[in-house]
Scaffold this active site. Structure first.
Site, PDB file in Angstrom:
ATOM      1  N   SER A 167       0.823  -1.216   0.000  1.00 30.12           N
ATOM      2  CA  SER A 167       0.000   0.000   0.000  1.00 30.12           C
ATOM      3  C   SER A 167       0.856   1.264   0.000  1.00 30.12           C
ATOM      4  O   SER A 167       0.466   2.271  -0.601  1.00 30.12           O
ATOM      5  CB  SER A 167      -0.930   0.002   1.213  1.00 30.12           C
ATOM      6  OG  SER A 167      -0.188   0.007   2.429  1.00 30.12           O
ATOM      7  N   ASP A 184       1.301  -0.339   8.328  1.00 34.41           N
ATOM      8  CA  ASP A 184       2.693  -0.760   8.309  1.00 34.41           C
ATOM      9  C   ASP A 184       3.322  -0.415   6.963  1.00 34.41           C
ATOM     10  O   ASP A 184       2.628  -0.049   6.008  1.00 34.41           O
ATOM     11  CB  ASP A 184       2.822  -2.256   8.602  1.00 34.41           C
ATOM     12  CG  ASP A 184       2.077  -3.114   7.587  1.00 34.41           C
ATOM     13  OD1 ASP A 184       1.477  -2.545   6.645  1.00 34.41           O
ATOM     14  OD2 ASP A 184       2.087  -4.344   7.725  1.00 34.41           O
ATOM     15  N   ASP A 209       5.631  -2.046   4.061  1.00 35.53           N
ATOM     16  CA  ASP A 209       6.279  -3.221   3.482  1.00 35.53           C
ATOM     17  C   ASP A 209       7.565  -2.773   2.807  1.00 35.53           C
ATOM     18  O   ASP A 209       7.543  -1.926   1.906  1.00 35.53           O
ATOM     19  CB  ASP A 209       5.352  -3.889   2.461  1.00 35.53           C
ATOM     20  CG  ASP A 209       4.083  -4.418   3.112  1.00 35.53           C
ATOM     21  OD1 ASP A 209       4.194  -5.096   4.144  1.00 35.53           O
ATOM     22  OD2 ASP A 209       2.990  -4.150   2.584  1.00 35.53           O
ATOM     23  N   ASP A 213       7.550  -4.405   7.909  1.00 33.37           N
ATOM     24  CA  ASP A 213       7.773  -5.768   7.427  1.00 33.37           C
ATOM     25  C   ASP A 213       8.953  -5.704   6.469  1.00 33.37           C
ATOM     26  O   ASP A 213       8.843  -5.118   5.387  1.00 33.37           O
ATOM     27  CB  ASP A 213       6.540  -6.310   6.708  1.00 33.37           C
ATOM     28  CG  ASP A 213       5.436  -6.703   7.668  1.00 33.37           C
ATOM     29  OD1 ASP A 213       5.658  -6.598   8.886  1.00 33.37           O
ATOM     30  OD2 ASP A 213       4.357  -7.105   7.202  1.00 33.37           O
ATOM     31  N   LYS A 240     -10.604  -0.873  -0.319  1.00 33.80           N
ATOM     32  CA  LYS A 240      -9.911  -1.529   0.792  1.00 33.80           C
ATOM     33  C   LYS A 240     -10.643  -1.243   2.108  1.00 33.80           C
ATOM     34  O   LYS A 240     -10.806  -2.137   2.944  1.00 33.80           O
ATOM     35  CB  LYS A 240      -8.464  -1.055   0.869  1.00 33.80           C
ATOM     36  CG  LYS A 240      -7.557  -1.611  -0.210  1.00 33.80           C
ATOM     37  CD  LYS A 240      -6.138  -1.098  -0.071  1.00 33.80           C
ATOM     38  CE  LYS A 240      -5.483  -1.530   1.215  1.00 33.80           C
ATOM     39  NZ  LYS A 240      -4.078  -1.095   1.312  1.00 33.80           N
ATOM     40  N   TYR A 262     -11.258  -8.678   4.013  1.00 35.99           N
ATOM     41  CA  TYR A 262      -9.899  -8.212   3.730  1.00 35.99           C
ATOM     42  C   TYR A 262      -8.926  -9.034   4.572  1.00 35.99           C
ATOM     43  O   TYR A 262      -8.685  -8.741   5.738  1.00 35.99           O
ATOM     44  CB  TYR A 262      -9.755  -6.726   4.064  1.00 35.99           C
ATOM     45  CG  TYR A 262      -8.436  -6.116   3.606  1.00 35.99           C
ATOM     46  CD1 TYR A 262      -8.355  -5.459   2.387  1.00 35.99           C
ATOM     47  CD2 TYR A 262      -7.293  -6.210   4.381  1.00 35.99           C
ATOM     48  CE1 TYR A 262      -7.157  -4.905   1.957  1.00 35.99           C
ATOM     49  CE2 TYR A 262      -6.094  -5.671   3.960  1.00 35.99           C
ATOM     50  CZ  TYR A 262      -6.027  -5.014   2.741  1.00 35.99           C
ATOM     51  OH  TYR A 262      -4.834  -4.473   2.315  1.00 35.99           O
TER      52      TYR A 262
END
Length: 617
Positions: free
Chosen positions: A95, A106, A108, A161, A222, A231
């Protein structure tokens, strides 16, 4: 953010022609303005301060990994020049890279390093040790055995992450083009999967006609998917990349549409989509480097996928392989719900907030499976929970398998905590119902004791299992749903009844109190529907040690009402399902799943176009 009329796209996007080139009307522009205001008022956009903090954190992580690579280069005896040139690059994906992240989301991230810095020892031990010494880093959790190996942690409160990919270069330049297929040369499968997140995000943005309209629509859907309980990739629904590809395909179908139009057409298209026909943004690239690509004509396993959503970057994969017959049924019902509401919005009979009403999960079924997990402390529970959550999808598949699809499961992608218990605890829930159209015999039961025992055995094979990590599966009826799943202990006023199962570390005595229906999912047409508040997950961890007075299992249900059909549980409990519950017919597969040519795809789109009555678009 307000949509404006777009000019016709200068080139075709996607493997087929658009369904419509129509631009927005004044009414569409007004609806888009209202939609944007709703998204802002709902808090889906982060502040400038948070944006700046994220950028600062990413810069700090970049400095840490470069320092880490240089130190490894020095320790391995490379020349001073090599140490000076040693480098690592940090990319984002998900995202954040797509530009649709919200407050508290978070990040990524992917660290790309040189060929002599490996994942197993250098990343999961060397970098892990370095991160443990950083005051800014908390909740550090390496997950080397994941399908995509990852290190999870918080950096100054922001969830990260972090993946690692070692590519076949001795020096990694700062301007590395990760979209170039050469980065995949001589790398293993986990590295390919790690690199693919960034490559897919870039390709998605390249294949949409209007990036800003795509972002607004994706952000909207989303949010809708989370409110409606669909989701979650790990649970068998759809995750971020899946929703991004579905939205991107609709943008290709309607290249000149504004967000309000795209949201409406999203539901219109996928309500009528004939799964398992795949959703693709571009033609599947031929095998260039020996990597396996999705192709049901060559790979028998690909024929079994229920809802193929194909990634646009080589090697093209099905990003939604986790979807089961049961979760596809739930999502189909949700698409139908969204389509009905959008039709009412276009007729000025409803406003946008109605579309995002939460799904009343705990009012949607009469029978549920409750999966309780406990551990000795919050740290152990965090690891145990991640493992169990990743295996819940298998329980759905096992029940489908052992009941020949006659018993349908609805796993709910939220976890709950009972703050009154003196142990570290999480609970998951699954709705149960009989498949629609099944003939019912008196006293007929589904025996899933062996199924649940098999599931528990597979879960207990966790390689990092520690004493105190336990799992319990029990049947609860709607009246018995524990109050901690509801905000402020909200419930229907009704006299309590004795629960049908024994206590499990203080977890067991499920109150036999009727509860309000949870607000995310299938809308029922019962004339006696009651309004209720959607329960929200409670996130406060337990600090008390695990009690060792755990009791195995629950007493089985010995009798059922005439209108119910039993589901006999395992030693951990019993389950029943009512006849009145509604299901969908089992998805059938045919050669259409294998026909991937542009001509065939266009033919399918032409049929869809007629179904959608383009003259009214």
């Amino acid at each position: 953010m307000v949509g404006s009329e777009a000019l016709p796209s200068p080139r075709q996007h996607g493997v087929t022609k658009p369904l419509s080139l129509a631009g927005p009307s004044e009414a569409d522009l007004l609806r888009t303005k209202k939609l944007n205001k709703f998204l802002v008022d709902s808090g889906l956009y982060e502040s400038q301060e948070e944006t700046a903090k994220r950028e600062k954190v990413l810069g700090q992580i970049k400095q840490i990994v470069v320092e880490w690579v240089k130190e490894l280069t020095r320790l391995r005896g490379y020349s001073d020049q090599m140490v000076e040139d040693a480098n690592a690059v940090v990319f984002t994906f998900g995202s954040y890279r797509l530009g649709v992240h919200g407050p508290g989301a978070d990040i990524d991230t992917l660290c790309v390093g040189p060929s002599y810095v490996n994942r197993d020892e250098d990343f999961f031990f060397g970098l892990h040790e370095m991160l443990t010494k950083k005051e800014e880093v908390t909740e550090l959790q390496p997950v080397p055995s994941a399908h995509v190996p990852v290190m999870k942690f918080k950096f100054e409160g922001i969830s990260i992450d972090l993946l690692y990919a070692s590519i076949s270069r001795s020096v990694v330049p700062d301007d590395l083009d990760i979209s170039d297929v050469s980065v995949l040369y001589n790398v293993d499968e986990p590295t390919v999967r790690s690199l693919n997140g960034c490559r897919v995000a870039d390709q998605i943005l390249k294949h949409v006609p209007n990036v800003e309209h795509f972002r607004t629509t994706l952000r909207c859907l989303k949010f809708w998917a989370k409110r409606r309980g669909v989701y979650s990739n790990v649970t068998g629904f759809l995750g971020g990349v899946n929703w991004a590809i579905l939205v991107a395909r609709v943008c290709q179908f309607y290249p000149n549409a504004v967000p309000s139009m795209l949201v409406s057409r999203f539901f219109r298209v996928y309500t009528q989509w004939r799964w398992p026909n795949p959703v693709m943004l571009c033609a599947i690239q031929e095998d260039e480097l020996g990597c396996t690509v999705w192709d049901p004509r060559k790979n028998p396993k690909d024929k079994t996928h229920h809802m193929p959503i194909i990634t646009p970057a080589y090697p093209c994969m099905n990003s939604s392989y986790n979807v089961s017959i049961s979760t596809l049924r739930v999502m189909t019902e949700q698409f139908q719900f969204g389509n009905r509401i959008c039709e009412e919005i276009e007729l000025n009979k409803a406003q946008w907030p109605v579309l995002f009403e939460p799904y009343m999960f705990f009012e949607s079924y009469k029978n549920y499976l409750q999966v309780d997990i406990v551990a000795a402390d919050p740290d152990d529970l965090r690891a145990w929970k991640g493992w169990v959550e990743s295996r819940l999808r298998q329980l759905t598949l096992m029940i489908e398998r052992d009941t020949q699809g006659k018993l349908q499961c609805h796993p709910y992608p939220h976890d709950y905590i009972d703050p009154s218990k003196q142990c570290s605890h999480n609970a998951f829930f699954m709705g149960l119902q009989r498949k629609q159209g099944e003939l019912v015999q008196e006293n007929q039961q589904f025996d899933i004791r062996g199924t649940v025992d098999e599931f528990r055995h597979s879960v207990n094979m966790y390689m990092f299992w520690k004493p105190g990590m336990e799992i319990y599966v029990s049947h609860v009826r709607r009246k018995q749903i524990p109050l901690y799943v509801f905000p402020d202990g909200y419930k229907r006023p009704r006299l309590p009844r004795a629960a049908s199962h024994q206590p499990v570390c203080g977890l067991g005595s499920a109150e036999k109190t009727s509860v309000k229906r949870k607000g995310e999912g299938v809308e029922r047409d019962s004339p006696q529907r009651r309004q209720s508040i959607s329960p929200s997950p409670i996130s406060s961890p337990f600090m008390s040690p695990l009690s060792h007075s755990l009791v195995n299992g629950l007493e089985p249900v010995s009798s059922f009402k005439n209108e119910e059909v039993g589901v006999i549980g395992c030693s951990s409990g019993s389950s029943i399902v009512t006849n009145e519950d509604v299901g969908l017919e089992k998805t059938s597969f045919g050669s259409n799943c294998q026909e991937l040519s542009e001509e065939d795809s266009q033919s399918a789109v032409d049929k869809l176009s007629r179904c959608l009555k383009l003259s009214q678009c």
